[in-house]
Design a protein around this motif. Sequence first.
Motif, short mmCIF file in Angstrom:
data_model
loop_
_atom_site.label_atom_id
_atom_site.label_comp_id
_atom_site.label_asym_id
_atom_site.label_seq_id
_atom_site.Cartn_x
_atom_site.Cartn_y
_atom_site.Cartn_z
N THR A 555 0.86 -1.19 0.00
CA THR A 555 0.00 0.00 0.00
C THR A 555 0.90 1.24 0.00
OG1 THR A 555 -0.05 0.20 2.41
CG2 THR A 555 -1.67 -1.27 1.41
N LYS A 556 0.29 2.39 0.18
CA LYS A 556 1.05 3.66 0.18
C LYS A 556 2.12 3.69 1.26
CE LYS A 556 -2.15 6.82 -1.96
NZ LYS A 556 -3.58 6.92 -1.69
N THR A 557 1.88 2.99 2.38
CA THR A 557 2.89 3.00 3.43
C THR A 557 4.04 2.04 3.11
OG1 THR A 557 1.60 1.31 4.60
CG2 THR A 557 1.28 3.59 5.29
N GLY A 558 3.87 1.23 2.08
CA GLY A 558 4.91 0.29 1.68
C GLY A 558 5.40 0.60 0.27
N SER A 559 5.45 -0.43 -0.60
CA SER A 559 6.01 -0.21 -1.95
C SER A 559 5.05 0.54 -2.87
CB SER A 559 6.35 -1.56 -2.58
OG SER A 559 5.17 -2.20 -3.06
N ASN A 560 3.80 0.61 -2.49
CA ASN A 560 2.75 1.24 -3.30
C ASN A 560 2.61 0.63 -4.69
OD1 ASN A 560 0.54 2.87 -3.62
ND2 ASN A 560 1.72 4.61 -4.42
N ALA A 561 2.82 -0.66 -4.80
CA ALA A 561 2.53 -1.34 -6.07
C ALA A 561 1.05 -1.14 -6.43
CB ALA A 561 2.85 -2.83 -5.96
N LEU A 562 0.23 -0.97 -5.43
CA LEU A 562 -1.20 -0.75 -5.67
C LEU A 562 -1.44 0.48 -6.52
CD1 LEU A 562 -2.96 -1.61 -2.30
CD2 LEU A 562 -3.58 -2.45 -4.57
N GLY A 563 -0.52 1.43 -6.45
CA GLY A 563 -0.64 2.65 -7.23
C GLY A 563 -0.58 2.41 -8.73
N GLN A 564 -0.16 1.22 -9.14
CA GLN A 564 -0.10 0.92 -10.58
C GLN A 564 -1.43 0.42 -11.13
OE1 GLN A 564 3.25 -1.79 -10.85
NE2 GLN A 564 4.67 -0.09 -11.12
N TYR A 565 -2.38 0.17 -10.25
CA TYR A 565 -3.69 -0.28 -10.71
C TYR A 565 -4.64 0.91 -10.83
CZ TYR A 565 -2.23 -5.10 -9.74
OH TYR A 565 -1.58 -6.30 -9.75
N ALA A 566 -5.68 0.74 -11.61
CA ALA A 566 -6.71 1.77 -11.68
C ALA A 566 -7.31 1.94 -10.28
CB ALA A 566 -7.80 1.34 -12.66
N PRO A 567 -7.68 3.16 -9.91
CA PRO A 567 -8.17 3.39 -8.54
C PRO A 567 -9.27 2.42 -8.12
CG PRO A 567 -7.93 5.46 -9.72
CD PRO A 567 -7.62 4.38 -10.70
N ASP A 568 -10.19 2.10 -9.03
CA ASP A 568 -11.28 1.20 -8.64
C ASP A 568 -10.79 -0.22 -8.39
OD1 ASP A 568 -13.20 3.06 -8.54
OD2 ASP A 568 -14.04 2.64 -10.53
N ALA A 569 -9.76 -0.64 -9.08
CA ALA A 569 -9.20 -1.98 -8.84
C ALA A 569 -8.40 -1.95 -7.55
CB ALA A 569 -8.33 -2.41 -10.01
N ALA A 570 -7.60 -0.91 -7.36
CA ALA A 570 -6.76 -0.81 -6.16
C ALA A 570 -7.62 -0.77 -4.90
CB ALA A 570 -5.88 0.43 -6.25
N ARG A 571 -8.76 -0.10 -5.03
CA ARG A 571 -9.64 0.06 -3.87
C ARG A 571 -10.07 -1.30 -3.27
NH1 ARG A 571 -13.35 3.81 -6.16
NH2 ARG A 571 -11.59 5.21 -6.33
N LEU A 572 -10.17 -2.30 -4.12
CA LEU A 572 -10.57 -3.64 -3.65
C LEU A 572 -9.58 -4.22 -2.66
CD1 LEU A 572 -11.53 -5.48 -6.96
CD2 LEU A 572 -13.09 -4.65 -5.19
N TRP A 573 -8.33 -3.76 -2.80
CA TRP A 573 -7.26 -4.41 -2.04
C TRP A 573 -6.60 -3.51 -1.01
CZ3 TRP A 573 -5.45 -5.54 -7.60
CH2 TRP A 573 -6.10 -6.66 -8.10
N SER A 574 -6.81 -2.19 -1.09
CA SER A 574 -5.95 -1.29 -0.31
C SER A 574 -6.25 -1.29 1.19
CB SER A 574 -6.02 0.13 -0.88
OG SER A 574 -7.36 0.51 -1.03
N ASP A 575 -7.48 -1.63 1.56
CA ASP A 575 -7.82 -1.64 2.98
C ASP A 575 -7.89 -3.10 3.45
OD1 ASP A 575 -9.04 -1.60 5.42
OD2 ASP A 575 -10.84 -0.49 4.77
N PRO A 576 -7.06 -3.48 4.42
CA PRO A 576 -7.05 -4.90 4.82
C PRO A 576 -8.43 -5.39 5.26
CG PRO A 576 -5.67 -3.57 6.30
CD PRO A 576 -6.07 -2.69 5.16
N ALA A 577 -9.24 -4.49 5.79
CA ALA A 577 -10.57 -4.92 6.24
C ALA A 577 -11.46 -5.30 5.06
CB ALA A 577 -11.22 -3.82 7.06
N LYS A 578 -11.17 -4.73 3.87
CA LYS A 578 -12.00 -5.02 2.70
C LYS A 578 -11.33 -5.99 1.74
CE LYS A 578 -14.45 -0.65 2.68
NZ LYS A 578 -13.93 0.70 2.44
N CYS A 579 -10.01 -6.09 1.82
CA CYS A 579 -9.25 -6.95 0.90
C CYS A 579 -9.64 -8.42 1.12
CB CYS A 579 -7.76 -6.76 1.19
SG CYS A 579 -6.67 -7.75 0.20
#
Length: 700
Positions: A555-579
């Motif tokens: 996530t943003k606090t780490g490598s932020n690989a999530l930043g390479q996905y479209a925001p709607d795709a990243a959103r599925l995974w970015s919060d551990p409670a929702k991932c």
Amino acid sequence: MRRLVVAFALVITVGLARADDGYRLWLRYDPIADAKLRATYIAEAKKIILFTPTGADSPTLALAKAELTAGIRGLLSADPEIIVRPAVKIEDGLGDDGFVLHPRNDRVEITAPRDIGALYGAFAVLRQMQEQRPIGDLPYTNRPKIQRRMLNHWDNLDRSVERGYAGQSLWEWDRLPAEINPRYRDYARACASLGLNGVVPVNVNANAQFLTARYLEKIAALADVFRPYGIRLYLTARFSAPVEIGGLKTADPLDAGLIAWWHDKAAEIYRAIPDFGGFLVKANSEGQPGPQNYGRTHADGANLLANAVASRGGIVIWRAFVYDANIPDDRHKQAYTEFEPLDGKFRDNVIVQVKNGPIDFMPREPFHPLFGAMTHTSLALELQITQEYLGGSSQLAFLAPLWKEVLDADTARPETGTTVAQIVDGSAYRHRLSAVAGVANTGTDRNWCGNQLAAANWYAYGRLAWDHSLTAAAIADEWTRQTFSNDPRVVQTITTMLLASREAVVNYSMPLGLHHIMARNHHQGPGPWVAGGRADWTSLYYHRADENGIGFDRTKTGSNALGQYAPDAARLWSDPAKCSDEFLLWFHHLPWDYRMRSGQILWDEICLHYQRGVDTVRGWQKSWNALAGTIDDERFQSVQALLARQEREARIWRDACTQYFATFSKRPLPAGVEPPEHPLAYYRRLPAPFAAADKDSAAK
Ligand code: BDP
């Protein structure tokens, strides 16, 4: 006397049923026992008419006729009348490989704009009969969604197969071109039965020798065998080949001498193989040479080769599997970082081939962030049929569910609804070229793929390459009916096993998003302790276990690989409670006592997944044993042995990983998890499960 003959016939049939080595794959054509059904098929298919534009015979149509004749003889003990006729009208929109199927009451008509469509149609009719379904249930028009449906063989000149678990390479380089092993035809026939139409016979870790006149002659002989089956041949191109075999001083893609060399080489190849498909290239990856050695880009390299083959209709498939130990960034991000800025810079006959996930064919990965990010470039999807990270040929892992997960993944680009499949088949961004590649699992083993159930993956890959909308369950059902039997008990048992198998492997090896924690070199067993050498080839790099917890923070606090996905795709995974649990530790580093959805703490959940994987395999052992007597002895026993081995290997994974991770979590195994059989030190010393996979050349 009559009784004697009958008895003799019986003995032969029973004998044959016993001695089944799996060589016939899904193309068995064993007699249909149900007399009523047989009679229906005989009435419907006593005459089969193949309509093509000219109605002239050809080697491909001869194959279609021979297949129908052999198939119907085998299934129905009848001799159909098969004729070829010029078509009065052929529907539009069938593409190069499509066909129309017209079952009438007393005949079947197959109409195709090219002869290969008639062969595909013939296989479709026979598949339907083998599955004992009405011919009329087949769709009227049939055409593949993806244009180039390729098998990539990682076969070497010495006939070893990189990540191969089914014997040696099928290609007998020492005997070609003079001797043509009949098995080449059997291979091509199996491919054609699925609609596969492109083969790269040699390894992406390329050997320049294959581009020399001596080897081109051998490769041309293979191409001649494959041609009537609709299969085009492609070659891997080692980027430094002009230096290694051409005596040039440089392989700089902008060098005039180099450009001329590739043009001449392409012309030479087309003289030997007039329908040559093009080049597949692994460059600047894992030590392979490439344009970056000369300060040039992947686009410069790809366009150089693309220019050389363009006038002959050839293409270049350039792999995006790149990552560099000298770059301190998360390996997950590196292919995107290198390739995304090149979007729009590739020639129109270049396809960039992207693995399904950003790391490397792990048992589970999120889809590769390049899908959806390069809208001006045709992207091919690369899948691995050979089970490099899913147990080789010593474990059952039916991969259709894995591939479907990726094909159906929503990239959320430009907005929700654009799946990986739509990007790959060219429909999302209206690309002219489309391709899918599977790294083959075939070899010289009599059963082709290393165990009696592994050919299900070759089959599933081919069927999805033709139609990615098929479900994993439908494919498992088709394969089982054709390969084993239509007996509902057999179908039920085997399809249940197949469909659960990938998840079972995930559970006992890399659950909850853990990845790349396998043994060094052979990749077939646990190695969560692997450390030292290139960081991105160690397990520590990926699981990051410590006293506080486990997992890779992307996530943003780490490598932020999530930043390479479209925001709607990243959103599925970015919060551990929702991932979803499946990707939890892929994207997050979480404390051992993190509360999971199940109510368990993370540590307990990890251990329970390992145990669940073992339990699933034990369940198959029971259900398989219950099939005794319904399956020929040879295959019955060999699957029994396969499952016994898998159960042992699953326990090894469980006991090694839970004990290793316990050194950080400092917690006991939860209730329901069996205590380990041996101490951790025992597992750390275990040798490779089998020598074939233990390669000197592969240091990872
Ligand atoms: C990895 C394999 C390696 C291949 C590489 C590739 O371990 O043998 O050469 O992928 O795809 O999965 O190039």
